[in-house]
Every structure is written in C-alpha cells, then in structure tokens.
Write a protein that holds these residues in place. Sequence first.
Motif, PDB file in Angstrom:
ATOM      1  N   SER A  90       4.080  -0.399   5.304  1.00 27.31           N
ATOM      2  CA  SER A  90       3.227  -0.761   6.441  1.00 27.31           C
ATOM      3  C   SER A  90       2.078  -1.647   5.988  1.00 27.31           C
ATOM      4  N   THR A  91       1.869  -2.743   6.705  1.00 26.49           N
ATOM      5  CA  THR A  91       0.735  -3.619   6.352  1.00 26.49           C
ATOM      6  C   THR A  91      -0.590  -2.923   6.642  1.00 26.49           C
ATOM      7  N   GLN A  92      -0.574  -1.925   7.543  1.00 26.43           N
ATOM      8  CA  GLN A  92      -1.804  -1.173   7.830  1.00 26.43           C
ATOM      9  C   GLN A  92      -2.210  -0.340   6.606  1.00 26.43           C
ATOM     10  N   ARG A  93      -1.216   0.170   5.889  1.00 25.85           N
ATOM     11  CA  ARG A  93      -1.548   0.945   4.675  1.00 25.85           C
ATOM     12  C   ARG A  93      -2.175   0.008   3.634  1.00 25.85           C
ATOM     13  N   LYS A 116       8.346   0.989   7.306  1.00 20.91           N
ATOM     14  CA  LYS A 116       7.857   2.175   8.030  1.00 20.91           C
ATOM     15  C   LYS A 116       6.647   1.792   8.855  1.00 20.91           C
ATOM     16  N   GLY A 117       6.827   0.785   9.711  1.00 18.95           N
ATOM     17  CA  GLY A 117       5.715   0.292  10.514  1.00 18.95           C
ATOM     18  C   GLY A 117       5.152   1.396  11.405  1.00 18.95           C
ATOM     19  N   ARG A 118       3.837   1.421  11.483  1.00 18.76           N
ATOM     20  CA  ARG A 118       3.205   2.455  12.306  1.00 18.76           C
ATOM     21  C   ARG A 118       2.899   1.906  13.694  1.00 18.76           C
ATOM     22  N   GLY A 122       1.561   7.702  17.101  1.00 15.80           N
ATOM     23  CA  GLY A 122       2.443   8.248  16.061  1.00 15.80           C
ATOM     24  C   GLY A 122       3.863   7.716  16.081  1.00 15.80           C
ATOM     25  N   ARG A 123       4.111   6.665  16.887  1.00 16.43           N
ATOM     26  CA  ARG A 123       5.474   6.159  16.955  1.00 16.43           C
ATOM     27  C   ARG A 123       5.797   5.243  15.768  1.00 16.43           C
ATOM     28  N   THR A 124       7.090   4.920  15.632  1.00 12.84           N
ATOM     29  CA  THR A 124       7.515   4.012  14.557  1.00 12.84           C
ATOM     30  C   THR A 124       7.664   2.614  15.148  1.00 12.84           C
ATOM     31  N   TRP A 125       7.335   1.611  14.334  1.00 12.87           N
ATOM     32  CA  TRP A 125       7.504   0.224  14.782  1.00 12.87           C
ATOM     33  C   TRP A 125       8.536  -0.442  13.881  1.00 12.87           C
ATOM     34  N   TYR A 126       9.623  -0.932  14.470  1.00 13.02           N
ATOM     35  CA  TYR A 126      10.703  -1.524  13.680  1.00 13.02           C
ATOM     36  C   TYR A 126      10.435  -2.999  13.399  1.00 13.02           C
ATOM     37  N   ILE A 133       7.176 -10.803  12.783  1.00 12.55           N
ATOM     38  CA  ILE A 133       5.823 -10.915  12.222  1.00 12.55           C
ATOM     39  C   ILE A 133       5.281  -9.499  12.104  1.00 12.55           C
ATOM     40  N   ALA A 134       4.821  -9.154  10.905  1.00 14.07           N
ATOM     41  CA  ALA A 134       4.104  -7.891  10.694  1.00 14.07           C
ATOM     42  C   ALA A 134       2.850  -8.253   9.932  1.00 14.07           C
ATOM     43  N   MET A 135       1.704  -8.114  10.571  1.00  9.63           N
ATOM     44  CA  MET A 135       0.472  -8.533   9.913  1.00  9.63           C
ATOM     45  C   MET A 135      -0.699  -7.634  10.284  1.00  9.63           C
ATOM     46  N   SER A 136      -1.676  -7.572   9.401  1.00  5.69           N
ATOM     47  CA  SER A 136      -2.895  -6.803   9.678  1.00  5.69           C
ATOM     48  C   SER A 136      -4.102  -7.660   9.335  1.00  5.69           C
ATOM     49  N   ILE A 137      -5.083  -7.655  10.246  1.00  2.75           N
ATOM     50  CA  ILE A 137      -6.309  -8.435  10.031  1.00  2.75           C
ATOM     51  C   ILE A 137      -7.444  -7.455   9.750  1.00  2.75           C
ATOM     52  N   ASN A 177      -2.225  -2.586  25.222  1.00  4.14           N
ATOM     53  CA  ASN A 177      -1.993  -3.706  24.318  1.00  4.14           C
ATOM     54  C   ASN A 177      -0.531  -4.066  24.124  1.00  4.14           C
ATOM     55  N   ASP A 178       0.343  -3.629  25.003  1.00  2.56           N
ATOM     56  CA  ASP A 178       1.740  -4.069  24.872  1.00  2.56           C
ATOM     57  C   ASP A 178       1.847  -5.447  25.514  1.00  2.56           C
ATOM     58  N   ILE A 179       2.556  -6.337  24.836  1.00  5.19           N
ATOM     59  CA  ILE A 179       2.785  -7.649  25.444  1.00  5.19           C
ATOM     60  C   ILE A 179       4.256  -7.724  25.840  1.00  5.19           C
ATOM     61  N   LYS A 184      10.008  -6.758  29.154  1.00  4.97           N
ATOM     62  CA  LYS A 184      10.417  -6.135  27.890  1.00  4.97           C
ATOM     63  C   LYS A 184       9.374  -6.441  26.825  1.00  4.97           C
ATOM     64  N   LYS A 185       9.186  -5.459  25.924  1.00  9.98           N
ATOM     65  CA  LYS A 185       8.102  -5.588  24.951  1.00  9.98           C
ATOM     66  C   LYS A 185       8.469  -6.527  23.798  1.00  9.98           C
ATOM     67  N   VAL A 186       7.550  -7.428  23.465  1.00  9.58           N
ATOM     68  CA  VAL A 186       7.754  -8.315  22.311  1.00  9.58           C
ATOM     69  C   VAL A 186       6.691  -8.124  21.239  1.00  9.58           C
ATOM     70  N   VAL A 187       5.553  -7.544  21.634  1.00  9.40           N
ATOM     71  CA  VAL A 187       4.441  -7.398  20.683  1.00  9.40           C
ATOM     72  C   VAL A 187       3.844  -6.011  20.797  1.00  9.40           C
ATOM     73  N   GLY A 188       3.517  -5.429  19.651  1.00  6.55           N
ATOM     74  CA  GLY A 188       2.753  -4.181  19.628  1.00  6.55           C
ATOM     75  C   GLY A 188       1.501  -4.381  18.792  1.00  6.55           C
ATOM     76  N   ILE A 189       0.414  -3.773  19.219  1.00  3.54           N
ATOM     77  CA  ILE A 189      -0.856  -3.918  18.491  1.00  3.54           C
ATOM     78  C   ILE A 189      -1.407  -2.530  18.199  1.00  3.54           C
ATOM     79  N   GLY A 206      -3.531  -4.292  13.483  1.00  8.75           N
ATOM     80  CA  GLY A 206      -2.127  -4.508  13.113  1.00  8.75           C
ATOM     81  C   GLY A 206      -1.376  -5.156  14.268  1.00  8.75           C
ATOM     82  N   ILE A 207      -0.649  -6.222  13.955  1.00 10.66           N
ATOM     83  CA  ILE A 207       0.089  -6.949  15.004  1.00 10.66           C
ATOM     84  C   ILE A 207       1.560  -7.056  14.591  1.00 10.66           C
ATOM     85  N   GLY A 208       2.423  -6.603  15.459  1.00  9.85           N
ATOM     86  CA  GLY A 208       3.860  -6.733  15.209  1.00  9.85           C
ATOM     87  C   GLY A 208       4.481  -7.575  16.319  1.00  9.85           C
ATOM     88  N   VAL A 209       5.185  -8.643  15.959  1.00  9.40           N
ATOM     89  CA  VAL A 209       5.818  -9.495  16.972  1.00  9.40           C
ATOM     90  C   VAL A 209       7.312  -9.616  16.665  1.00  9.40           C
TER      91      VAL A 209
HETATM   92  C1  BTN Z   1       2.681  -0.154  19.135  1.00 10.04           C
HETATM   93  O1  BTN Z   1       3.012   1.043  19.068  1.00 10.04           O
HETATM   94  O2  BTN Z   1       2.964  -0.826  20.127  1.00 10.04           O
HETATM   95  C2  BTN Z   1       1.901  -0.787  18.022  1.00 10.04           C
HETATM   96  C3  BTN Z   1       2.776  -1.366  16.958  1.00 10.04           C
HETATM   97  C4  BTN Z   1       2.009  -2.055  15.849  1.00 10.04           C
HETATM   98  C5  BTN Z   1       2.912  -2.572  14.761  1.00 10.04           C
HETATM   99  C6  BTN Z   1       2.182  -3.387  13.734  1.00 10.04           C
HETATM  100  S1  BTN Z   1       3.293  -4.266  12.678  1.00 10.04           S
HETATM  101  C7  BTN Z   1       1.989  -4.697  11.615  1.00 10.04           C
HETATM  102  C8  BTN Z   1       1.085  -3.481  11.524  1.00 10.04           C
HETATM  103  N1  BTN Z   1       1.528  -2.587  10.477  1.00 10.04           N
HETATM  104  C9  BTN Z   1       1.942  -1.406  10.963  1.00 10.04           C
HETATM  105  O3  BTN Z   1       2.380  -0.454  10.277  1.00 10.04           O
HETATM  106  N2  BTN Z   1       1.820  -1.404  12.304  1.00 10.04           N
HETATM  107  C10 BTN Z   1       1.262  -2.633  12.799  1.00 10.04           C
END
Ligand code: BTN
Length: 326
Positions: A90-93, A116-118, A122-126, A133-137, A177-179, A184-189, A206-209
């Motif tokens: 996870s980029t958040q870690r 293991k995107g967060r 508590g859900r998983t992000w694939y 794109i998996a990035m953290s600012i 913050n769902d886009i 249908k969802k394309v981005v999670g934040i 954390g931004i996942g696209v």
């Molecule tokens: C959501 O549940 O909608 C949020 C998903 C956020 C996923 C991103 S991907 C980059 C960053 N690293 C993570 O582990 N999670 C966020």
Amino acid sequence: MKTKLLQIFEQYKGDYVSGATMSEQLNCSRTAIWKHIKELRNVGYEIHSSPGRGYKIVKKAEGVRPYEISLYKNTKKIGNELTYVESTDSTQRIAREKVAASVAEGHVIIANEQTKGRGRLGRTWYTTRDTSIAMSIILRPIIPPEHAPQLTLLTAVAVVRAIEKTTALQCDIKWPNDILINNKKVVGILTEMQAEADMVTAVMVGIGVNVNEQLRDIQDDITHIATSLALEKGVEISRAQLIASILAEFEQLYYLFLKEGFSVIRPLWEAHCTTIGSYIYAKTVQDERYGFVKGITEDGGLILVDENGDNHHIYSANIEIAHNKE
Ligand code: BTN
C-alpha cells in the motif's frame, strides 16, 4: 536525464535521432546514451536502432516512473519529490513511513502495482499492475484536525477536473469521495491523518484510479459497480499524463484552500456531487438511516433530513442512492 531523452524523442515525432544529436543535446557521452536506451528497453520501451541513423521509439512503455511523469509535470511543490515503487502492499503505508522520516510537504509515492490497497471503512482496494494509478500525497497543512476531511472533498474535485481535462469523460462525485462515470466507480480516495490535540501534523491523501483496466482485470464481484477510464472512453489513457494533471489540479486547489478556506472549494465539489438532492440509505458504524440529502456541512459532513424532518450530520458512512428528488 531520461526525461530529457524522452523529450528529444518526442520532438522527433517517431523519427530516428542520431546518437551524436542526443549526446550533444544532453551533454554526455554516446556510451551514456546507449546505457539509458538499454535501461528504457528493459522497462518496456521498444527502441529501434539503425547504424548511421540512430534510434527511434516504436512503442512507449506508458509507465509511471518519475522520469515519465516529469515529461508532463508542471507543479511547483506537489510532486516535487517522487518516490516510485514497482510493487508494494500500500502506498499509504509507505507514506506513513515517509512522514516519520520527515519528508517535505508535497512528497508523492507512486506504485506500479499495489497488492493490499487500503480502502475506506476497512475495505480492500484492488490495483492491477501496469494499468492503475495508486498514489499517496503527503501534506503538512496548518489546520485543526476537524478540517482534514475537507481535503478529501478537495481531492475529489482535483481528480474530477484532471480526468475531465485528460479524457473529456464526465464525472460525478458520490459523497464523500467516490468518483463515478456512468454510475460506476473509477476512483477511490482515502485520507489518513496524524494529529496532535488541536493541530494536524500530516495528512496522507491516497488516490486510486482505474485507468487502463479491461473487463478481465476487474474483480468479478464488482464489475456491476466498477469501471475504468479506458472502458468508458474506448482508448488507452496515459497514466503519467493523468498523474501530472492530478498533481497540477491538486496544487492549485490546495493552496487556494490554505489561503481562503473550504468555502471556495465547497461550491466546486457541490457542482459535481450527485448525492445532494437525492434520497439515500446511509449505514454508519452506529446505525442506519434513510433520508433526503439537503447539502453538506462546513466540515464536509452530509446533512440528511429523515422522514420526521429531523436533520442528521453524517461524517462517515457507506451510502446508497435510493432515488433522486424529481
Ligand atoms: C475507497 O475505499 O474508495 C478508497 C480507496 C483508496 C485507494 C488508494 S490507492 C492508493 C492509496 N493506497 C492505498 O492503500 N489506498 C489508497
């Protein structure tokens, strides 16, 4: 150096560039050029070489390495320092570790694969390799902790703007913050924060696209609720270009927010939000409610009016749209 090399290839628009031209423009030896060409080939660039004519790129790798993002990046602070990892849990870690190592505001972590995107609640992000794109600012805003959720809404606006500019696809925001594109969802934040009693010390956004995923890349159980930009647009999108655009939109809004406060961001967010004006079902950790969404609070919470006309402020919940106002 590789950014400059790729820029030269761009200038020649698919034509051969001689080794001599490159070494002159980059002020380095022909051997150094050859070494960089070899490295680019190793990461997936197809580069033809021809004696006497030089080199030409026949296929780009479309990666998200710092030198590929630098081709498009025009920010001053956000993304000034980039950490790239080929694969991570996870980029958040990583962001958390970087915060502990005192990196500067604007440091960005990017992964080509995240195992293991967060996600929120508590859900998983694939995140699939080479397509997402998996990035953290990392930010260090001087704001009270209760204002940190506003940064999530700000990020949603920045990402919507970047996607709309890069792809011309129209996006909706589902609170918080769902886009979504075509529902249908394309981005999670995911925004995580470290704070002392009354002041934030760091925020990790954390931004996942889902960018270039095809149907086979999307987990079976979510194909009815998730999509990718490529599936919606019908063509592949440059991840590096989109990341650079997200950084630019984010930088603009973030410094505006620090100067003027959330009141300038709020109307931008509301203009894209389809949750306002809808009847929703909201499941929070404590309870569940149905109601009409009247608007958002100053700190980014939902204002829900239940069947008795009572107002409820909701800050964290899983919501489903029951039906629209009309
Ligand atoms: C959501 O549940 O909608 C949020 C998903 C956020 C996923 C991103 S991907 C980059 C960053 N690293 C993570 O582990 N999670 C966020």
